[in-house]
Write a protein that holds these residues in place. Sequence first.
Motif, PDB file in Angstrom:
ATOM      1  N   UNK A 154       3.210  -0.286   0.728  1.00 55.92           N
ATOM      2  CA  UNK A 154       2.456  -1.209  -0.109  1.00 55.92           C
ATOM      3  C   UNK A 154       3.193  -2.538  -0.266  1.00 55.92           C
ATOM      4  N   UNK A 155       2.430  -3.583  -0.499  1.00 56.46           N
ATOM      5  CA  UNK A 155       3.000  -4.882  -0.878  1.00 56.46           C
ATOM      6  C   UNK A 155       1.935  -5.670  -1.610  1.00 56.46           C
ATOM      7  N   UNK A 156       2.352  -6.704  -2.321  1.00 58.40           N
ATOM      8  CA  UNK A 156       1.410  -7.608  -2.987  1.00 58.40           C
ATOM      9  C   UNK A 156       1.431  -8.963  -2.285  1.00 58.40           C
ATOM     10  N   UNK A 157       0.258  -9.538  -2.111  1.00 56.93           N
ATOM     11  CA  UNK A 157       0.108 -10.810  -1.392  1.00 56.93           C
ATOM     12  C   UNK A 157       0.541 -11.990  -2.268  1.00 56.93           C
ATOM     13  N   UNK A 171       5.191 -12.449  -6.610  1.00 60.36           N
ATOM     14  CA  UNK A 171       6.549 -12.181  -6.142  1.00 60.36           C
ATOM     15  C   UNK A 171       7.232 -11.168  -7.051  1.00 60.36           C
ATOM     16  N   UNK A 172       7.046 -11.317  -8.361  1.00 62.81           N
ATOM     17  CA  UNK A 172       7.668 -10.381  -9.309  1.00 62.81           C
ATOM     18  C   UNK A 172       7.151  -8.964  -9.101  1.00 62.81           C
ATOM     19  N   UNK A 173       5.857  -8.820  -8.784  1.00 59.22           N
ATOM     20  CA  UNK A 173       5.302  -7.478  -8.558  1.00 59.22           C
ATOM     21  C   UNK A 173       5.919  -6.846  -7.316  1.00 59.22           C
ATOM     22  N   UNK A 178       9.630  -2.876  -5.081  1.00 62.16           N
ATOM     23  CA  UNK A 178      10.729  -2.617  -4.155  1.00 62.16           C
ATOM     24  C   UNK A 178      11.906  -1.970  -4.879  1.00 62.16           C
ATOM     25  N   UNK A 179      12.232  -2.483  -6.044  1.00 72.48           N
ATOM     26  CA  UNK A 179      13.347  -1.921  -6.813  1.00 72.48           C
ATOM     27  C   UNK A 179      13.012  -0.523  -7.323  1.00 72.48           C
ATOM     28  N   UNK A 181      11.259   1.717  -5.766  1.00 76.36           N
ATOM     29  CA  UNK A 181      11.459   2.667  -4.677  1.00 76.36           C
ATOM     30  C   UNK A 181      12.935   2.793  -4.297  1.00 76.36           C
ATOM     31  N   UNK A 182      13.724   1.768  -4.541  1.00 74.56           N
ATOM     32  CA  UNK A 182      15.168   1.904  -4.328  1.00 74.56           C
ATOM     33  C   UNK A 182      15.760   2.902  -5.317  1.00 74.56           C
ATOM     34  N   UNK A 183      15.285   2.824  -6.559  1.00 79.69           N
ATOM     35  CA  UNK A 183      15.820   3.701  -7.603  1.00 79.69           C
ATOM     36  C   UNK A 183      15.263   5.112  -7.485  1.00 79.69           C
ATOM     37  N   UNK A 184      13.994   5.228  -7.078  1.00 75.16           N
ATOM     38  CA  UNK A 184      13.338   6.539  -6.971  1.00 75.16           C
ATOM     39  C   UNK A 184      12.652   6.638  -5.608  1.00 75.16           C
ATOM     40  N   UNK A 185      13.396   6.898  -4.551  1.00 74.70           N
ATOM     41  CA  UNK A 185      12.810   6.933  -3.207  1.00 74.70           C
ATOM     42  C   UNK A 185      11.769   8.050  -3.086  1.00 74.70           C
ATOM     43  N   UNK A 186      10.766   7.771  -2.270  1.00 77.05           N
ATOM     44  CA  UNK A 186       9.708   8.741  -1.990  1.00 77.05           C
ATOM     45  C   UNK A 186       9.412   8.637  -0.496  1.00 77.05           C
ATOM     46  N   UNK A 187       9.568   9.724   0.258  1.00 76.39           N
ATOM     47  CA  UNK A 187       9.371   9.636   1.708  1.00 76.39           C
ATOM     48  C   UNK A 187       7.958   9.251   2.111  1.00 76.39           C
ATOM     49  N   UNK A 188       7.011   9.358   1.174  1.00 79.59           N
ATOM     50  CA  UNK A 188       5.633   8.995   1.499  1.00 79.59           C
ATOM     51  C   UNK A 188       5.218   7.641   0.945  1.00 79.59           C
ATOM     52  N   UNK A 189       6.144   6.934   0.329  1.00 84.68           N
ATOM     53  CA  UNK A 189       5.853   5.588  -0.164  1.00 84.68           C
ATOM     54  C   UNK A 189       6.828   4.596   0.455  1.00 84.68           C
ATOM     55  N   UNK A 190       6.280   3.499   0.959  1.00 81.78           N
ATOM     56  CA  UNK A 190       7.099   2.410   1.483  1.00 81.78           C
ATOM     57  C   UNK A 190       6.723   1.121   0.782  1.00 81.78           C
ATOM     58  N   UNK A 191       7.526   0.093   1.002  1.00 77.56           N
ATOM     59  CA  UNK A 191       7.268  -1.187   0.338  1.00 77.56           C
ATOM     60  C   UNK A 191       7.716  -2.336   1.222  1.00 77.56           C
ATOM     61  N   UNK A 192       7.069  -3.459   1.023  1.00 76.27           N
ATOM     62  CA  UNK A 192       7.444  -4.707   1.697  1.00 76.27           C
ATOM     63  C   UNK A 192       7.264  -5.842   0.708  1.00 76.27           C
ATOM     64  N   UNK A 193       7.761  -7.005   1.072  1.00 78.70           N
ATOM     65  CA  UNK A 193       7.469  -8.218   0.321  1.00 78.70           C
ATOM     66  C   UNK A 193       6.279  -8.874   1.018  1.00 78.70           C
ATOM     67  N   UNK A 194       5.146  -8.921   0.341  1.00 77.20           N
ATOM     68  CA  UNK A 194       3.921  -9.419   0.955  1.00 77.20           C
ATOM     69  C   UNK A 194       3.711 -10.905   0.714  1.00 77.20           C
TER      70      UNK A 194
END
Length: 445
Positions: A154-157, A171-173, A178-179, A181-194
């Motif tokens: 997921x990412x926000x535009x 940008x804040x979202x 991203x943070x 998922x860094x703190x609570x990783x989930x193998x089925x969730x990813x993130x990007x900066x959109x």
Amino acid sequence: MLITNATVVTCDADQRVIPAGAVYYEDDLIVAVGATAELEAAYPAAERLDAHGKLVMPGMICAHTHFYGAFARGMAIPGPAPANFMQVLAQLWWKLDRALTLEDCQYSALVALVDAIRHGTTTLIDHHASPSAIDGSLDALAEAVTASGLRVALCYEVTDRNGPEGSAAGLAENVRFLRRLRERPDPKLGAALGLHASFTLDEATLTRCAEAAHELEACVHIHLGEDPADQADSLARCGKRVAARLDDYGLLGPKTLAAHAIHVDQGELELLQATGTMLSHQPRSNMNNAVGTAAIEQMLAMGLTVGLGNDGFTNNMFTEIHAAYLLHRASSGDPRTLPGDRLLQMAVAHNAQIAARFFPQAVGVLAPGAAADLILLDYYPYTPLTSGNYPWQIVFGLDGSQVTHTICGGQMLMRDRELLTLDEIAIAAHAQRLAPAIWARVASL
């Protein structure tokens, strides 16, 4: 789980097709792939699923989509019909996204996820926008994703079209999620900066986004050269084409996924190649918006990683494969263009390479150690199915409507065409109740 008596299409480096084949997985990873007799002997106590001759292959991957567009289906666009892509954005998408509440965002994701499970798409990379409901929007989507059991990045535009407060909130979202998922990783969730696209981003916003991406070592997901307007804007702003403008801010590279890249020149392709930037191709959307045809053959010949997405069309990625196969022949006037093997390289191998930037487990392949993401299809070929011809069997014989079982990370999401994690009828009924108010808000904008 031991799946037996299947025709197994591994999509591995050897492109194996195993008749009377089997796949054994434990928890969320594949342990063994081979002949049914061999795996039955090796794992006699395993729970079994008899495929009864069905085809088994990796779950499909979508390299670029927009869940938020779901409520556009059947909606009349107010005013005269858009005559070009910029009018499509102004009259449709930039009104629809502004009309969404957090609940609407979640249900737009849920209906898309139902569609993905039903058609065997187990990994998706989404690009979200909801300017009136930015804060917490990625959590709302993530909640839907987790309920579905699918694997989604997921990412926000980020965009300046809604003013400085909107771009800062977007940008804040991204940073917050991203943070998370860094703190609570989930193998089925990813993130990007959109980011939306160069033509809706000013210099200050590009700088802030680049700094955040660098600090967080985050992937970047952006539209690039979808329409000539993107290039015209960049040239007017800085005298450079879009790829060069983004590269000036350090926004190209092996962690960047750029959607479309239709209106790019040779110099930009060389820059994308040199930086290792990944691309996604969305043929149905490109035809629908009449924005042109990307130079896919040239990109592949240059060694670019080009995947296949759907830009928010249905999550039947087999249909996207069919569309790509036909579009490039019609566009080039040459029936040799983008043959089945190169097209499947995009849809499977390249999409898997793109997904690897977002997720810790390998997807898009049936091999020991890979994620247990696999689908079963009612496909009983009436000509020989081999490692040499399976891409063409997929192009001409397979469709998402043939999927009977969908498994993601070892979790059965659909069995014998019955969805197990999401209530399709209840989700559709609730979306029906939300749609009139969304459409009314769109008409008022």
